[in-house]
Design a protein around this motif. Structure first.
Motif, PDB file in Angstrom:
ATOM      1  N   LEU A   3     -32.537  18.468  -0.617  1.00  0.00           N
ATOM      2  CA  LEU A   3     -32.956  19.045   0.650  1.00  0.00           C
ATOM      3  C   LEU A   3     -32.697  20.539   0.625  1.00  0.00           C
ATOM      4  O   LEU A   3     -31.588  20.974   0.320  1.00  0.00           O
ATOM      5  CB  LEU A   3     -32.209  18.402   1.816  1.00  0.00           C
ATOM      6  N   VAL A   4     -33.710  21.314   0.981  1.00  0.00           N
ATOM      7  CA  VAL A   4     -33.610  22.770   0.957  1.00  0.00           C
ATOM      8  C   VAL A   4     -33.747  23.282   2.382  1.00  0.00           C
ATOM      9  O   VAL A   4     -34.797  23.101   3.017  1.00  0.00           O
ATOM     10  CB  VAL A   4     -34.710  23.376   0.064  1.00  0.00           C
ATOM     11  N   GLU A   5     -32.692  23.923   2.879  1.00  0.00           N
ATOM     12  CA  GLU A   5     -32.687  24.436   4.248  1.00  0.00           C
ATOM     13  C   GLU A   5     -32.890  25.943   4.248  1.00  0.00           C
ATOM     14  O   GLU A   5     -32.548  26.635   3.287  1.00  0.00           O
ATOM     15  CB  GLU A   5     -31.343  24.131   4.931  1.00  0.00           C
ATOM     16  N   SER A   6     -33.397  26.435   5.370  1.00  0.00           N
ATOM     17  CA  SER A   6     -33.529  27.876   5.551  1.00  0.00           C
ATOM     18  C   SER A   6     -33.534  28.190   7.030  1.00  0.00           C
ATOM     19  O   SER A   6     -33.775  27.305   7.865  1.00  0.00           O
ATOM     20  CB  SER A   6     -34.810  28.381   4.890  1.00  0.00           C
ATOM     21  N   GLY A   7     -33.273  29.460   7.351  1.00  0.00           N
ATOM     22  CA  GLY A   7     -33.398  29.923   8.721  1.00  0.00           C
ATOM     23  C   GLY A   7     -32.111  30.283   9.419  1.00  0.00           C
ATOM     24  O   GLY A   7     -32.153  30.841  10.520  1.00  0.00           O
ATOM     25  N   GLY A   8     -30.975  29.986   8.836  1.00  0.00           N
ATOM     26  CA  GLY A   8     -29.724  30.342   9.480  1.00  0.00           C
ATOM     27  C   GLY A   8     -29.548  31.849   9.560  1.00  0.00           C
ATOM     28  O   GLY A   8     -29.970  32.585   8.670  1.00  0.00           O
ATOM     29  N   ALA A   9     -28.910  32.318  10.647  1.00  0.00           N
ATOM     30  CA  ALA A   9     -28.721  33.757  10.849  1.00  0.00           C
ATOM     31  C   ALA A   9     -27.738  33.969  11.988  1.00  0.00           C
ATOM     32  O   ALA A   9     -27.257  33.008  12.594  1.00  0.00           O
ATOM     33  CB  ALA A   9     -30.056  34.421  11.169  1.00  0.00           C
ATOM     34  N   SER A  10     -27.447  35.235  12.270  1.00  0.00           N
ATOM     35  CA  SER A  10     -26.652  35.601  13.437  1.00  0.00           C
ATOM     36  C   SER A  10     -27.596  36.070  14.525  1.00  0.00           C
ATOM     37  O   SER A  10     -28.548  36.815  14.255  1.00  0.00           O
ATOM     38  CB  SER A  10     -25.668  36.712  13.084  1.00  0.00           C
ATOM     39  N   VAL A  11     -27.315  35.659  15.755  1.00  0.00           N
ATOM     40  CA  VAL A  11     -28.194  36.001  16.872  1.00  0.00           C
ATOM     41  C   VAL A  11     -27.343  36.146  18.127  1.00  0.00           C
ATOM     42  O   VAL A  11     -26.269  35.536  18.239  1.00  0.00           O
ATOM     43  CB  VAL A  11     -29.275  34.912  17.051  1.00  0.00           C
ATOM     44  N   ARG A  12     -27.793  36.930  19.075  1.00  0.00           N
ATOM     45  CA  ARG A  12     -27.099  37.094  20.357  1.00  0.00           C
ATOM     46  C   ARG A  12     -27.326  35.866  21.241  1.00  0.00           C
ATOM     47  O   ARG A  12     -28.358  35.196  21.141  1.00  0.00           O
ATOM     48  CB  ARG A  12     -27.615  38.325  21.082  1.00  0.00           C
ATOM     49  N   ALA A  13     -26.357  35.593  22.096  1.00  0.00           N
ATOM     50  CA  ALA A  13     -26.505  34.497  23.044  1.00  0.00           C
ATOM     51  C   ALA A  13     -27.792  34.679  23.841  1.00  0.00           C
ATOM     52  O   ALA A  13     -28.133  35.798  24.246  1.00  0.00           O
ATOM     53  CB  ALA A  13     -25.305  34.458  23.985  1.00  0.00           C
ATOM     54  N   GLY A  14     -28.497  33.563  24.028  1.00  0.00           N
ATOM     55  CA  GLY A  14     -29.787  33.606  24.712  1.00  0.00           C
ATOM     56  C   GLY A  14     -30.959  33.753  23.764  1.00  0.00           C
ATOM     57  O   GLY A  14     -32.117  33.585  24.177  1.00  0.00           O
ATOM     58  N   GLY A  15     -30.663  34.050  22.513  1.00  0.00           N
ATOM     59  CA  GLY A  15     -31.716  34.228  21.528  1.00  0.00           C
ATOM     60  C   GLY A  15     -32.211  32.918  20.937  1.00  0.00           C
ATOM     61  O   GLY A  15     -31.796  31.832  21.355  1.00  0.00           O
ATOM     62  N   GLU A 114     -27.302  21.569   1.751  1.00  0.00           N
ATOM     63  CA  GLU A 114     -26.048  22.294   1.539  1.00  0.00           C
ATOM     64  C   GLU A 114     -25.554  22.984   2.801  1.00  0.00           C
ATOM     65  O   GLU A 114     -24.405  23.398   2.859  1.00  0.00           O
ATOM     66  CB  GLU A 114     -26.223  23.310   0.418  1.00  0.00           C
ATOM     67  N   GLY A 115     -26.404  23.104   3.793  1.00  0.00           N
ATOM     68  CA  GLY A 115     -25.998  23.717   5.052  1.00  0.00           C
ATOM     69  C   GLY A 115     -26.425  25.171   5.163  1.00  0.00           C
ATOM     70  O   GLY A 115     -26.483  25.892   4.169  1.00  0.00           O
ATOM     71  N   THR A 116     -26.703  25.577   6.399  1.00  0.00           N
ATOM     72  CA  THR A 116     -27.069  26.961   6.674  1.00  0.00           C
ATOM     73  C   THR A 116     -26.304  27.419   7.920  1.00  0.00           C
ATOM     74  O   THR A 116     -26.213  26.682   8.901  1.00  0.00           O
ATOM     75  CB  THR A 116     -28.589  27.107   6.851  1.00  0.00           C
ATOM     76  N   GLN A 117     -25.746  28.618   7.862  1.00  0.00           N
ATOM     77  CA  GLN A 117     -24.873  29.106   8.919  1.00  0.00           C
ATOM     78  C   GLN A 117     -25.670  29.681  10.092  1.00  0.00           C
ATOM     79  O   GLN A 117     -26.554  30.522   9.895  1.00  0.00           O
ATOM     80  CB  GLN A 117     -23.929  30.184   8.387  1.00  0.00           C
ATOM     81  N   VAL A 118     -25.337  29.226  11.284  1.00  0.00           N
ATOM     82  CA  VAL A 118     -25.877  29.797  12.519  1.00  0.00           C
ATOM     83  C   VAL A 118     -24.701  30.365  13.310  1.00  0.00           C
ATOM     84  O   VAL A 118     -23.745  29.646  13.600  1.00  0.00           O
ATOM     85  CB  VAL A 118     -26.622  28.742  13.350  1.00  0.00           C
ATOM     86  N   THR A 119     -24.778  31.631  13.636  1.00  0.00           N
ATOM     87  CA  THR A 119     -23.725  32.286  14.406  1.00  0.00           C
ATOM     88  C   THR A 119     -24.335  32.882  15.665  1.00  0.00           C
ATOM     89  O   THR A 119     -25.290  33.655  15.577  1.00  0.00           O
ATOM     90  CB  THR A 119     -23.043  33.390  13.589  1.00  0.00           C
ATOM     91  N   VAL A 120     -23.800  32.492  16.818  1.00  0.00           N
ATOM     92  CA  VAL A 120     -24.299  33.000  18.097  1.00  0.00           C
ATOM     93  C   VAL A 120     -23.230  33.912  18.682  1.00  0.00           C
ATOM     94  O   VAL A 120     -22.120  33.478  18.989  1.00  0.00           O
ATOM     95  CB  VAL A 120     -24.633  31.858  19.061  1.00  0.00           C
ATOM     96  N   LEU A 121     -23.583  35.167  18.842  1.00  0.00           N
ATOM     97  CA  LEU A 121     -22.657  36.200  19.299  1.00  0.00           C
ATOM     98  C   LEU A 121     -22.735  36.369  20.809  1.00  0.00           C
ATOM     99  O   LEU A 121     -23.813  36.256  21.402  1.00  0.00           O
ATOM    100  CB  LEU A 121     -22.997  37.517  18.611  1.00  0.00           C
ATOM    101  N   THR A 122     -21.590  36.646  21.414  1.00  0.00           N
ATOM    102  CA  THR A 122     -21.587  36.872  22.876  1.00  0.00           C
ATOM    103  C   THR A 122     -22.104  38.259  23.203  1.00  0.00           C
ATOM    104  O   THR A 122     -22.153  39.137  22.350  1.00  0.00           O
ATOM    105  CB  THR A 122     -20.172  36.706  23.440  1.00  0.00           C
TER     106      THR A 122
END
Length: 122
Positions: A3-15, A114-122
């Motif tokens: 399985l190949v994942e993509s799209g994880g990123a850092s984004v502001r809350a509400g995004g 393998e997992g992809t990181q999603v970070t939501v910033l305040t």
């Protein structure tokens, strides 16, 4: 099956973000796909602690965790053996490593990305 994942990123809350997952390899029979997530501070290898986010089966039936209903939408493309998770109105609590999972209906074989990181910033 890989399985190949993509799209994880850092984004502001509400995004918004869109995660994609594609299965490479031959899959025998019917299967379901979905996304799980593992919150901060947990071991990446802790499969039992991964929280179900959303799943979709080959008939198109969707299932969502209560925490994401109305904000996340899962869709699948059987011909491409892929699944997409559209995440809107993201909240800091959505911060996690997101894992794609495929389960073969007959036989029960389970595969993880393998997992992809999603970070939501305040």
């Amino acid at each position: 099956v890989r399985l190949v994942e993509s799209g994880g990123a850092s984004v502001r809350a509400g995004g918004s973000l869109k995660l994609s997952c594609r299965a490479d390899g031959y899959i025998f029979g019917r299967y379901n796909m979905g996304f799980f997530r593992l919150g901060p501070g947990k071991q990446r290898e802790a499969v039992s602690q991964r929280e179900l986010v959303a799943t979709i089966d080959e008939s198109g039936t969707e299932f969502y965790a209560d925490s994401v209903k109305g904000r996340f939408t899962i869709s699948g493309d059987g011909a491409k053996k892929s699944v997409t998770l559209e995440m809107n109105n993201l909240k800091p609590d959505d911060t996690a490593v997101y894992f794609c999972r495929l389960v073969v209906v007959q036989g029960g074989e389970s595969y993880w990305g393998e997992g992809t990181q999603v970070t939501v910033l305040t």
